[in-house]
Design an enzyme around this catalytic site. Sequence first.
Site, PDB file in Angstrom:
ATOM      1  CB  CYS A   2       5.059   1.466  -9.273  1.00 27.59           C
ATOM      2  SG  CYS A   2       4.748   1.019 -10.968  1.00 27.59           S
ATOM      3  NE  ARG A  27       4.212   5.840  -5.483  1.00 27.60           N
ATOM      4  CZ  ARG A  27       4.750   6.992  -5.861  1.00 27.60           C
ATOM      5  NH1 ARG A  27       4.413   8.090  -5.246  1.00 27.60           N
ATOM      6  NH2 ARG A  27       5.637   7.052  -6.828  1.00 27.60           N
ATOM      7  CD1 TRP A  75      -1.877   2.926 -12.630  1.00 23.88           C
ATOM      8  CD2 TRP A  75      -0.238   3.740 -13.922  1.00 23.88           C
ATOM      9  NE1 TRP A  75      -2.449   3.710 -13.599  1.00 23.88           N
ATOM     10  CE2 TRP A  75      -1.468   4.216 -14.412  1.00 23.88           C
ATOM     11  CE3 TRP A  75       0.918   4.124 -14.578  1.00 23.88           C
ATOM     12  CZ2 TRP A  75      -1.578   5.046 -15.513  1.00 23.88           C
ATOM     13  CZ3 TRP A  75       0.826   4.956 -15.685  1.00 23.88           C
ATOM     14  CH2 TRP A  75      -0.410   5.410 -16.138  1.00 23.88           C
ATOM     15  CG  ASN A  99       8.029   4.306  -8.941  1.00 27.95           C
ATOM     16  OD1 ASN A  99       7.383   4.366  -9.982  1.00 27.95           O
ATOM     17  ND2 ASN A  99       8.008   5.258  -8.032  1.00 27.95           N
ATOM     18  N   GLY A 100       9.339   3.523 -12.050  1.00 30.10           N
ATOM     19  CA  GLY A 100       9.911   4.413 -13.061  1.00 30.10           C
ATOM     20  C   GLY A 100       9.921   3.724 -14.407  1.00 30.10           C
ATOM     21  CD  GLU A 480     -10.716  19.471 -10.902  1.00 30.07           C
ATOM     22  OE1 GLU A 480     -10.028  19.354 -11.920  1.00 30.07           O
ATOM     23  OE2 GLU A 480     -10.597  18.715  -9.920  1.00 30.07           O
ATOM     24  CE  LYS A 484     -11.557  15.341  -9.636  1.00 34.47           C
ATOM     25  NZ  LYS A 484     -10.401  16.133  -9.678  1.00 34.47           N
ATOM     26  CD  GLU A 487      -9.935  12.278 -12.029  1.00 33.45           C
ATOM     27  OE1 GLU A 487      -8.808  11.919 -11.709  1.00 33.45           O
ATOM     28  OE2 GLU A 487     -10.520  13.223 -11.460  1.00 33.45           O
ATOM     29  CG  HIS A 503     -18.664  29.266 -31.625  1.00 32.61           C
ATOM     30  ND1 HIS A 503     -18.871  30.127 -32.673  1.00 32.61           N
ATOM     31  CD2 HIS A 503     -18.707  30.027 -30.506  1.00 32.61           C
ATOM     32  CE1 HIS A 503     -19.008  31.353 -32.217  1.00 32.61           C
ATOM     33  NE2 HIS A 503     -18.917  31.330 -30.898  1.00 32.61           N
ATOM     34  CE  LYS A 599      -3.802  12.023  -4.912  1.00 26.64           C
ATOM     35  NZ  LYS A 599      -4.968  12.807  -5.352  1.00 26.64           N
TER      36      LYS A 599
HETATM   37  C1  F6R Z   1      -7.339  14.346 -11.189  1.00 28.93           C
HETATM   38  C2  F6R Z   1      -5.955  14.282 -10.782  1.00 28.93           C
HETATM   39  C3  F6R Z   1      -4.903  14.392 -11.826  1.00 28.93           C
HETATM   40  C4  F6R Z   1      -3.711  15.172 -11.280  1.00 28.93           C
HETATM   41  C5  F6R Z   1      -2.563  15.161 -12.294  1.00 28.93           C
HETATM   42  C6  F6R Z   1      -1.395  16.001 -11.821  1.00 28.93           C
HETATM   43  O1  F6R Z   1      -8.199  14.211 -10.119  1.00 28.93           O
HETATM   44  O2  F6R Z   1      -5.648  14.119  -9.628  1.00 28.93           O
HETATM   45  O3  F6R Z   1      -5.386  14.976 -12.998  1.00 28.93           O
HETATM   46  O4  F6R Z   1      -4.109  16.479 -11.004  1.00 28.93           O
HETATM   47  O5  F6R Z   1      -2.141  13.850 -12.513  1.00 28.93           O
HETATM   48  O6  F6R Z   1      -0.923  15.551 -10.591  1.00 28.93           O
HETATM   49  P1  F6R Z   1      -0.077  16.474  -9.637  1.00 28.93           P
HETATM   50  O7  F6R Z   1      -0.955  17.599  -9.205  1.00 28.93           O
HETATM   51  O8  F6R Z   1       0.336  15.587  -8.512  1.00 28.93           O
HETATM   52  O9  F6R Z   1       1.085  16.975 -10.448  1.00 28.93           O
END
Ligand code: F6R
Length: 604
Positions: A2, A27, A75, A99-100, A480, A484, A487, A503, A599
Amino acid sequence: MCGIVGYIGKKDSKRILLDGLKELEYRGYDSAGIAVLQGDNFSSFKATGKLINLEEKTKDFVTDKFSIGIGHTRWATHGKPTELNAHPHAGENSYVVHNGIIENYAELKKELLEDGVHFLSQTDTEVIVHQFEKNLKTSISAFEAFKITIEQLHGAYAILLVTKGEKETIFFAKNGSPMLMGIDSDNEKYFASSDTPLIGHCSDINYFEDGDYGYVSPDALVIFSQKNLQKEPVFTKLSTNKLSAQKDGYRFFMEKEIYEQHDVITDTLLGRLSEERVIFEEIESSLFDGINEIKLCACGTSYHSALTATYLFERYSKVKTSIEVASEFRYREPIMNKDTLFVVISQSGETADTLETLKMAKKAGLKTLVICNVDNSSMVRLADACILTRAGVEKGVASTKAFATQVTVFWMMSLYLAELKSSMAKEEIQKQIALIREIPASVRVSDAMHEHIKRLSKRYLHGHGFFFIGRDVFYPLALEGALKLKEISYLHAEGYPSGEMKHGPIALADPELFTIALLPEHKLYEKAKSNVEELSARDATICAISPLEFDKADDLIPINRCKDYMLEFFEMMVVVQILSLEISIRLGNDVDMPRNLAKSVTVE
Ligand code: F6R
């Protein structure tokens, strides 16, 4: 999770709040809302979905005189993303944004319900405003009621509260969730969860510490610390460069951020490489005195970059290195020895689980280091030492340039440690440094490569799943790549070590199983190739990413031939990023704001 904003002054508060929320939309974007008190009247608006819906609802609302206002972009954590659950939450005469997570909200709510309070939402936040109004009845001032309320809350929060009885005051409190305040040249005050909403308004900002609470009015700025001692704000200069946070003609922030990797990695290297050594001026080499082991801890993409580091630290620095997913580490009662350096990795520096593991390590008396992209974030302020990744503001929810700069820092750090531990010959370190200087060139996106991937992406929009496979550091890259893709495309994808396919997962092989095979020339090529051949023999569809021709592949995305496997890593990183981007665009998805994601994950 948020984002919150606040403003007190004579300017157009509606515009300031909405523009601020726009900057924070990354956010969370399940719903948004604002509440503004002008004269005797509160006006409050809420809308589900993206901010544009709130813009529409407020189009006839005018703020042209002194006002106080708060806003929120959500969020969802407690309660569905409905309008009733959107912030600001109202009491009889007050509004709050938060927020929290309020962990003891159920207990407080039970008592308030027994008192006859009527709740409109399913959120934890709504208890704050009702609890405040309850306390108001027995307090000598609104501030005292606010202070008592904050003392009654357990959990993480950044809170802004406004109430009719104090028409020129915003009350605030921060604990565990980010919040800062800025002042403009007219002495008007602004609040936000991060600094971007304040760029262009304020030149000086104050980051609140955990436990800070207080109030602002046109003439006052009163801050108390956790220990109830009044304190002065500590103002730092705010950057004026908002342009870097715009899209620059790219279709999505994620695309722009992929293209930016060349520049941000150049920044990451700046001043940190001489001919023969890696220099991190920001850390003392004594940080590593008495250290026999490194423990890395992170979430998501940051976990993947850290997994890459485990290969580099053991290979080059000869330091025993282990890694944990932060949410697992927190609750498994880990053994923490003092000869372990605890390293957390985070783009935002606010991820709740990672932050908590840092607190655990500190409590256990371990030395701590954070690799982070956001200066002044909670982790940066808490850790003993910090290396900033210098990726700039990352707006795309799917992380790209942050990952690239994290791996760059880890590669440098492995050599820094190699020198400290005398685990590598000087000439070898020099050779590696020369290779590191080539990373920016390796991540440049050529038109031909982008066009090729764009055309090819149309063949990968269906099927029953993707396997990204690789060996060694290409295994974290496979993880990764798969993250990507899932997501932003919502297609099922997994990252797997190439050698593990036989396996179990090979049972899935058929033409509808898409295998994205990472085949570097300089790391275990023959072994990785035979793993892919096993899949090809079972008719899986193979898309190879490699500098070498591979006749068993259905498709090949070529990368440049490089001198070293780490440069191949960076070349392939860009390919998997663009492949995900193009598949997602073809599927018509909102690349920058994928569904169900936010984010910054500041709740566990
Ligand atoms: C994926 C992504 C998330 C963050 C994860 C940790 O694209 O961005 O998986 O990597 O939420 O976030 P940070 O790096 O901000 O601790």
